[in-house]
Design a protein around this motif. Sequence first.
Motif, short mmCIF file in Angstrom:
data_model
loop_
_atom_site.label_atom_id
_atom_site.label_comp_id
_atom_site.label_asym_id
_atom_site.label_seq_id
_atom_site.Cartn_x
_atom_site.Cartn_y
_atom_site.Cartn_z
N ARG A 115 -4.57 6.70 2.85
CA ARG A 115 -4.81 5.90 4.26
C ARG A 115 -3.90 5.25 3.73
O ARG A 115 -3.41 4.50 2.25
CB ARG A 115 -6.06 4.96 3.98
CG ARG A 115 -5.28 3.58 5.17
CD ARG A 115 -6.44 2.50 4.98
NE ARG A 115 -6.67 1.94 5.97
CZ ARG A 115 -5.97 0.18 5.53
NH1 ARG A 115 -5.79 0.25 4.13
NH2 ARG A 115 -6.44 -0.86 6.30
N SER A 117 -0.77 1.54 4.20
CA SER A 117 -0.96 0.18 4.82
C SER A 117 0.61 -0.09 4.31
O SER A 117 1.14 -0.07 3.71
CB SER A 117 -1.89 0.13 4.41
OG SER A 117 -2.05 0.29 2.99
N SER A 136 -2.67 5.01 -0.44
CA SER A 136 -4.35 5.65 -1.09
C SER A 136 -5.21 6.88 -0.79
O SER A 136 -5.28 7.37 0.27
CB SER A 136 -5.29 4.58 -0.25
OG SER A 136 -5.07 3.43 -0.93
N VAL A 149 -5.26 5.16 -5.85
CA VAL A 149 -4.70 3.82 -5.42
C VAL A 149 -3.71 3.48 -5.50
O VAL A 149 -3.60 2.16 -6.42
CB VAL A 149 -5.76 2.87 -5.38
CG1 VAL A 149 -5.90 1.51 -4.10
CG2 VAL A 149 -7.26 4.14 -5.49
N ASN A 151 1.15 2.34 -3.87
CA ASN A 151 1.70 1.70 -3.47
C ASN A 151 3.06 2.65 -3.32
O ASN A 151 3.52 3.84 -3.97
CB ASN A 151 3.21 0.68 -4.38
CG ASN A 151 1.02 -0.51 -3.63
OD1 ASN A 151 0.46 0.00 -2.49
ND2 ASN A 151 1.85 -0.99 -3.97
N TYR A 365 -12.16 -3.79 -6.28
CA TYR A 365 -12.21 -3.19 -5.40
C TYR A 365 -13.33 -3.37 -4.94
O TYR A 365 -13.88 -2.87 -3.98
CB TYR A 365 -11.67 -2.31 -5.35
CG TYR A 365 -9.98 -1.88 -5.70
CD1 TYR A 365 -9.30 -2.79 -6.71
CD2 TYR A 365 -9.33 -1.44 -4.48
CE1 TYR A 365 -8.05 -2.91 -6.38
CE2 TYR A 365 -7.71 -1.25 -4.17
CZ TYR A 365 -7.77 -2.42 -5.71
OH TYR A 365 -5.87 -2.10 -5.43
#
Length: 716
Positions: A115, A117, A136, A149, A151, A365
């Motif tokens: 994913r 974002s 992620s 997870v 960036n 999380y």
Amino acid sequence: MKNEGSKKASENEKLKDLERNREISKDQFLTTNQGVKINDDQNSLKAGDRGASLLEDFILREKITHFDHERIPERIVHARGSAAHGYFQVYESMEKYTKAGFLQDPSKKTPVFTRFSTVAGFRGSTDLARDVRGFSVKFYTEEGNYDLVGNNIPVFFIQDAIKFPDLIHAVKPEPHNEIPQAASAHDTFWDFISLMPESAHMIMWAMSDRAIPRSLRMMEGFGVHTFRFVNKDGKGTFVKFHWKPLLGTHGVTWDEAQKISGNDSDFHRRDLWDAIESGQFPEWELGVQLIPEEDEHKYDFDILDATKLVPEELVPVKKIGKMVLNRNPDNFFAETEQVAFHPGHIVPGIDFSNDPLLQGRLFSYTDTQLKRLGGPNFHEIPINRPIAPMHNNQRDGHMRQEINKGQTSYQPNSLRGGCPFQAKIAEGGFDSYPEKIDAKKVRERSESFKDHFSQATLFYNSQTEVEQQHIINAFSFELGKVGETEVQERMLGLLNEVNKDLAKEVASNLGIKVPKKKEQLNHGVPADYDPERYEPTKSNPSIEKDPALSMMHNGFGNIATRQVAFLCADGVDDNSVNDMKKALEKEGAMVNIVGPNSTEVKTAGGKSLKVDAAFRTTASVVFDAFYVPSGEKAHKALKKIPKAIHFLNEGYKHCKPIAVAQENGLLEETYFWKDLDKKNLEEDGVIVGEGKSSEFVKAIGKHRFWKREEKDSIPA
Ligand code: HDD
């Protein structure tokens, strides 16, 4: 090629697992949730045809109640996202460093769900915001789920998780008026950043073109923190994770980003979806930087500090495998929205480091999923459940799916023969890395975390001139939107520590001066501490430049999946269209016929050419390059379509390659043609003449012709 889904399901254990929850309603009756067939879904039950509706109408009540409860809280950060299924495959066994099962066997494909974002915007916000992108990956390994997870930027704004709520409160829309959406260009963000010198490095990345990617498929990814590999002998190695896109790393211009936001705010989501639907599967190589434990203190920065990266010049990235995304989700909510990532989802062979940002994340999380997904059984949601067998004594809670049989739900037990058993380490049982810790309990920041500027400077110095100019422009735009001069000045003070010319240029664009007096830089110190102790330092970095930090040193030449607009009208020459189309498609580029209407144009040869988009329904900013095939009649018609001329003007402004098979006056309608050096057109990415497909392919491979920005004479 259509969505690979069902065809490939048998090859991918996770897709096979999801199959049991898929529902398509084909050839089925409409029913209530209780399975009662519905005869009339158009009218509610009433007392007479004009009468009041009856409370008894269970069909109406059930339908409306379910609708009323459709929304769940969006993610507090990373609310806007897009995801896809795929697989990961390691190139060679990594057993020397880690015992993680999915990193051993090159013949094994591990299913993944990935994913991407933005961070600050709400769920419906634009894809093209200037922002960090989340990256992620959930690996459904045979030993349990492993989540990386990360960036698209290798460092973070803050060093300690305790500052995360402050950072996010500052960047989100301001609380009194909820303005602005998906943007950092506002007072509270820059107020916070100007008081947090540790953000200096990350803010340089956020103001670079990394924060406005051309495509999610053209972004790097980073695990950010230092993690630990552990091999079967228990030996640890520090590791930094990288994802390197096979299509190279590319951004758009800021002007383009803003216009794309208006023309197609789903630009990245659509691009990812379309690429997968058309069989052009996005691919990334997983890279690792391996740091022996003995080298933990070898560098002029602390590897536990998430505001620092390990320069590739110091520790090269070893590519260890590849991820391919080859299937779009069936249902956005069920999969992309309900997927729950967690940096604490690790498997034997991978462990944490003591990075205080990571340590805080390990709490956050699960906590957030409890709220967002409504209870402790979110691991049972199809997209989240592991393909590895799962057995334990956890019980009950909202929406429990599993029906646990038997009398016992505790350990140890004898009534169920001790089941489920604990696993020995040799049987795959997880054991935390036995790091020795001998310390006092303190609320402190390590001295080794105090250099906030060296790597910010390294980043800036590693950029090309064009990239530096984009950074200057971005700071000027963002700080220009700040109302408080005091905040602007404090930021200039910080920028001055990074690079004096940068600070000067931004100050000049803002119309203010870089403050002369060097004020105390770190305002975020505990009340009873000596601020001196917190004052940032600058070390003597061992390198001055690292080419890997510049996007423009990355992945040029490949034109696969680039979107090329063919500007067409009736009378367009058949060969001029077909030859160029063939040449571009051979390299994997996508040809889009743009015409006066959305149906077709008639070629000079009398054929019908299907139009993909009409000028009025699309915009130049969603394409990478432009081609005008020959055909006198067509050119005459295009001259009369202001938007067609605008395509060329704006394409030129955004430094994109333009090819025109025949110049008979069309280019004269543009703003730029008169100023061009006609002898060196190709150096400027303008290709004129028939049969120049290889020149055009090369030009698209260069991505942009940034030199044009020096002129900046195009008012488009
Ligand atoms: Fe975070 C979501 C990445 C620091 C707390 N984070 C989230 C997502 C990504 C990251 C990619 C979206 C996951 C998805 O697609 O569902 N976050 C990072 C990185 C960080 C980081 C790379 C620093 C290196 N995050 C961070 C800190 C905290 C959080 C320090 C809290 C102390 N992050 C969250 C969260 C989110 C989240 C609130 C929101 C939704 C979710 O977790 O599932 O828990």
